[in-house]
Design a protein around this motif. Structure first.
Motif, PDB file in Angstrom:
ATOM      1  N   TYR A 296     -42.410  52.329 -17.082  1.00  0.00           N
ATOM      2  CA  TYR A 296     -41.189  52.992 -16.643  1.00  0.00           C
ATOM      3  C   TYR A 296     -41.396  53.863 -15.421  1.00  0.00           C
ATOM      4  CZ  TYR A 296     -40.170  51.203 -21.216  1.00  0.00           C
ATOM      5  OH  TYR A 296     -40.057  50.356 -22.283  1.00  0.00           O
ATOM      6  N   ILE A 297     -42.583  54.413 -15.272  1.00  0.00           N
ATOM      7  CA  ILE A 297     -42.833  55.226 -14.080  1.00  0.00           C
ATOM      8  C   ILE A 297     -43.063  54.356 -12.846  1.00  0.00           C
ATOM      9  CG2 ILE A 297     -45.334  55.415 -14.366  1.00  0.00           C
ATOM     10  CD1 ILE A 297     -45.070  58.314 -13.453  1.00  0.00           C
ATOM     11  N   VAL A 344     -50.332  52.828 -10.664  1.00  0.00           N
ATOM     12  CA  VAL A 344     -49.673  54.121 -10.860  1.00  0.00           C
ATOM     13  C   VAL A 344     -50.637  55.262 -10.527  1.00  0.00           C
ATOM     14  CG1 VAL A 344     -48.700  55.686 -12.578  1.00  0.00           C
ATOM     15  CG2 VAL A 344     -48.030  53.269 -12.577  1.00  0.00           C
ATOM     16  N   VAL A 345     -51.847  55.202 -11.090  1.00  0.00           N
ATOM     17  CA  VAL A 345     -52.812  56.281 -10.901  1.00  0.00           C
ATOM     18  C   VAL A 345     -53.236  56.389  -9.438  1.00  0.00           C
ATOM     19  CG1 VAL A 345     -55.109  57.114 -11.517  1.00  0.00           C
ATOM     20  CG2 VAL A 345     -53.634  56.118 -13.281  1.00  0.00           C
ATOM     21  N   ASP A 346     -53.538  55.262  -8.826  1.00  0.00           N
ATOM     22  CA  ASP A 346     -53.994  55.272  -7.432  1.00  0.00           C
ATOM     23  C   ASP A 346     -52.916  55.815  -6.503  1.00  0.00           C
ATOM     24  OD1 ASP A 346     -56.383  54.209  -8.272  1.00  0.00           O
ATOM     25  OD2 ASP A 346     -55.915  52.140  -7.691  1.00  0.00           O
ATOM     26  N   PHE A 347     -51.670  55.400  -6.734  1.00  0.00           N
ATOM     27  CA  PHE A 347     -50.568  55.850  -5.888  1.00  0.00           C
ATOM     28  C   PHE A 347     -50.390  57.362  -6.003  1.00  0.00           C
ATOM     29  CE2 PHE A 347     -46.190  56.903  -4.940  1.00  0.00           C
ATOM     30  CZ  PHE A 347     -45.927  56.168  -3.793  1.00  0.00           C
ATOM     31  N   LEU A 348     -50.381  57.876  -7.238  1.00  0.00           N
ATOM     32  CA  LEU A 348     -50.160  59.304  -7.440  1.00  0.00           C
ATOM     33  C   LEU A 348     -51.332  60.138  -6.915  1.00  0.00           C
ATOM     34  CD1 LEU A 348     -48.500  59.341 -10.988  1.00  0.00           C
ATOM     35  CD2 LEU A 348     -47.392  59.634  -8.762  1.00  0.00           C
ATOM     36  N   LYS A 349     -52.546  59.630  -7.054  1.00  0.00           N
ATOM     37  CA  LYS A 349     -53.707  60.371  -6.556  1.00  0.00           C
ATOM     38  C   LYS A 349     -53.673  60.447  -5.027  1.00  0.00           C
ATOM     39  CE  LYS A 349     -57.789  59.685  -8.565  1.00  0.00           C
ATOM     40  NZ  LYS A 349     -58.126  60.945  -9.262  1.00  0.00           N
ATOM     41  N   GLU A 350     -53.110  59.421  -4.397  1.00  0.00           N
ATOM     42  CA  GLU A 350     -53.003  59.422  -2.934  1.00  0.00           C
ATOM     43  C   GLU A 350     -51.881  60.343  -2.459  1.00  0.00           C
ATOM     44  OE1 GLU A 350     -51.821  56.430   0.764  1.00  0.00           O
ATOM     45  OE2 GLU A 350     -52.126  55.598  -1.252  1.00  0.00           O
ATOM     46  N   LYS A 351     -50.719  60.261  -3.117  1.00  0.00           N
ATOM     47  CA  LYS A 351     -49.540  60.996  -2.666  1.00  0.00           C
ATOM     48  C   LYS A 351     -49.485  62.438  -3.175  1.00  0.00           C
ATOM     49  CE  LYS A 351     -47.729  57.450  -0.519  1.00  0.00           C
ATOM     50  NZ  LYS A 351     -47.531  57.433   0.957  1.00  0.00           N
TER      51      LYS A 351
END
Length: 575
Positions: A296-297, A344-351
């Motif tokens: 969902y995220i 999800v994790v990679d995107f959030l850690k980058e942004k």
């Protein structure tokens, strides 16, 4: 004919009085000079005797109640709501189990050990002849269990009726309320959010944004209890947040079985809710997001990254992976693959630089091979999650996974130990020693030696026990780190930042008695302390509060409900 013994007839009865006898006016004069002797009385003892019911009476609303909650933050919020309603009605909530007249046990059904504790507590209560009310996910999901027979049960969507259930139980009756709340056939999120509540921590408000979920995980028993997704409207959630800040809360936790699925049943979504919430968060207060499943995220990654960068939102997210094997995830019916989780994790850690990602892993799910487990080990070694919840698989009765071929118990136990060893092989906070951080102080440590604060990334920072720090933003220098914490030394010339919110409620004070109720009942209801002897004195007025709430729940027009309340109040006063 008069008797022979009588010499003459009396003309009037008053002739019997002789001249020597006292006249009425003499008796009246003498009475003025009589001084009554005052009998000493034990005022406190006599008052207690006057207020005490006869020994053969059972009067609900005056007993002591002990509440025990197991499980997630959603369950804890339910427990706080039940405590608040009972206290507002006049019951005394006690922390001493042996001193209580009734035990309210609020259960969790996620794992076998939690249910075992629940069952053992029931047995202990029965041995000590305590009245019992059972709540939470266990009786909701498995109401026909033998050890629940003959006991009062309160369903997870019926917590607004806890007073009724407790009353009937005290009278010796067994009550079961397990129904779902609906409006025109549509399932609602649950009990109202504006009910009275006693927060375990007066500085932290836990808000359930929805109940249930959209998944059908094969191992999950909670779905049997909480059901399908049902979300609260955004305006109700925002109102609850506003009320919490008005009562001195400085940290809000959003919780549910899956926060990422929020709003799908009512035509909205999680980002829409979060943007509305950040508008009402005072400066110096913080918002923490709860658990969200990867599917969902994924749809809201861009918006979620923006929200998690907001200065009043913790850069923290709990995203359970459960396994790094796609075949195991398929057997679990998790509806995503490992690549989705990594994206999800990679995107959030980058942004969101520095973001804390917490995750869950189940060891020994049916069919998990050594190769599957090694994939999970590699994932942990790659990401070095600072917060990792490792769970040994327990087959829950009634779930599809319970019928699958099980991994041997010894193998499950060994895999759990192996993964735990890897988790403890790294320290995620060593590189932060020497940093200057701003932290929000909200509680005391378990050993009572420090105050517990959290920094921007919801990492735990221990600070000195200075009472002026509690509920405040403090600037500290990090000088030490451990596996799960850092230690901070307050900066000498730094300003202690006080959030622009009201003074917090006292511990045990009832939240949720709105201004409308307070104004109606008078200023004496401005607070109802948990341990105050005044709780019995205000119980009658408190009961009228709940009567008004019940009238509102029945959708009685406001004017008529207010008239009914005032009528009851004046009857009480003049009787």
């Amino acid at each position: 004919m008069p008797s022979a013994s009588c010499d003459s007839l009396l003309d009037d009865i008053e002739d019997i009085v002789s001249e020597e006898d006292s006249k009425p006016q003499d008796r009246l004069f003498a009475r003025k000079h009589v001084v009554p002797k005052v009998r000493r009385r034990n005022t406190q003892k006599d008052l207690q005797e006057e207020n005490s019911p006869p020994s053969d009476s059972t009067i609900p609303g005056i007993q002591k109640i002990w509440i025990r909650t197991w499980g997630c933050s959603h369950n804890n919020s339910d427990g706080e709501y039940m405590a608040g309603q009972l206290a507002a009605y006049g019951y005394k909530i006690t922390e001493n189990a042996s001193d209580a007249d009734l035990w309210l046990l609020n259960s969790c059904t996620v794992k076998n050990p939690a249910e075992d504790h629940f069952r053992n507590s029931i047995k202990k209560a029965q041995e000590e002849n305590k009245k019992l009310v059972l709540a939470g996910c266990v009786p909701q999901a498995q109401p026909r269990q033998d050890y629940l027979k003959g006991l009062s049960v309160l369903g997870v969507q019926q917590i607004d009726r806890v007073v009724e259930v407790v009353e009937e139980t005290i009278k010796g009756h067994s009550v079961r309320l397990l129904g779902q709340k609906k409006d025109n056939g549509k399932r609602l999120g649950g009990a109202r959010l504006d009910l009275p509540k006693i927060r375990k921590n007066p500085l932290i408000e836990i808000i359930s944004i929805n109940t249930g979920c959209l998944n059908a995980c094969t191992y999950c028993k909670t779905k049997h209890a909480r059901g399908n997704l049902a979300s609260y409207p955004i305006d109700q959630l925002v109102d609850r947040a506003k009320q919490s800040f008005q009562e001195g809360v400085c940290e809000i936790w959003l919780t549910s079985e899956d926060t990422g699925a929020y709003g799908r049943d009512i035509g909205t979504d999680l980002p829409a809710l979060l943007w509305k919430l950040v508008e009402v968060i005072p400066e110096g207060a913080m918002l923490r997001l709860g658990m969200t499943n990867p599917p969902y995220i994924l749809e809201h990654l861009e918006e979620m990254a923006k929200i998690l960068n907001h200065p009043r939102v913790y850069a923290f997210l709990h995203i359970p992976v459960q396994s790094a094997s796609d075949s195991v995830l398929m057997e679990m019916k998790r509806e995503y693959c490992v690549a989705d989780f990594k994206r999800v994790v990679d995107f959030l850690k980058e942004k969101v630089p520095g973001i804390t990602i917490a995750t869950d892993i189940i060891c020994g799910f049916p069919g998990e091979t050594d190769h599957d487990f090694q994939e999970t080990v590699k994932l942990v070694e790659e990401y070095k999650f600072p917060s990792l919840f490792i769970n040994q698989f327990y087959p829950r009765p009634g779930t599809p996974a319970a019928k699958m071929e099980q991994v041997p118990a010894q193998v499950k136990k060994q895999r759990t130990k192996d993964l735990s060893r890897i988790f403890h092989s790294y320290n995620p906070y060593d590189h932060k020693i020497g940093e200057r951080q701003q932290v929000l102080v909200t509680e005391e440590s378990f050993d009572s030696k420090f105050y517990v604060a959290h920094n921007r990334f919801y990492e735990q920072v221990l600070v000195p026990k200075n009472p002026t720090f509690m509920g405040k933003m403090v600037e500290v220098d990090i000088y030490e780190s451990g596996k799960h914490f850092m230690k901070g030394r307050p900066v000498s010339d730094a300003k202690v930042y006080t959030p622009s919110i009201s003074k917090p409620l006292a511990k045990g004070e009832v939240s949720g008695l709105t201004e409308e109720f307070r104004n109606t009942l008078g200023s004496h209801l401005s607070s109802i302390p948990l341990t105050s002897a005044a709780s019995q004195r205000v119980s009658s007025s408190s009961r009228m509060v709940l009567q008004l709430q019940r009238l509102h729940a029945l959708r009685m027009p406001a004017g008529l409900a207010l008239f009914a309340l005032l009528f009851a109040f004046f009857v009480k006063v003049y009787n």
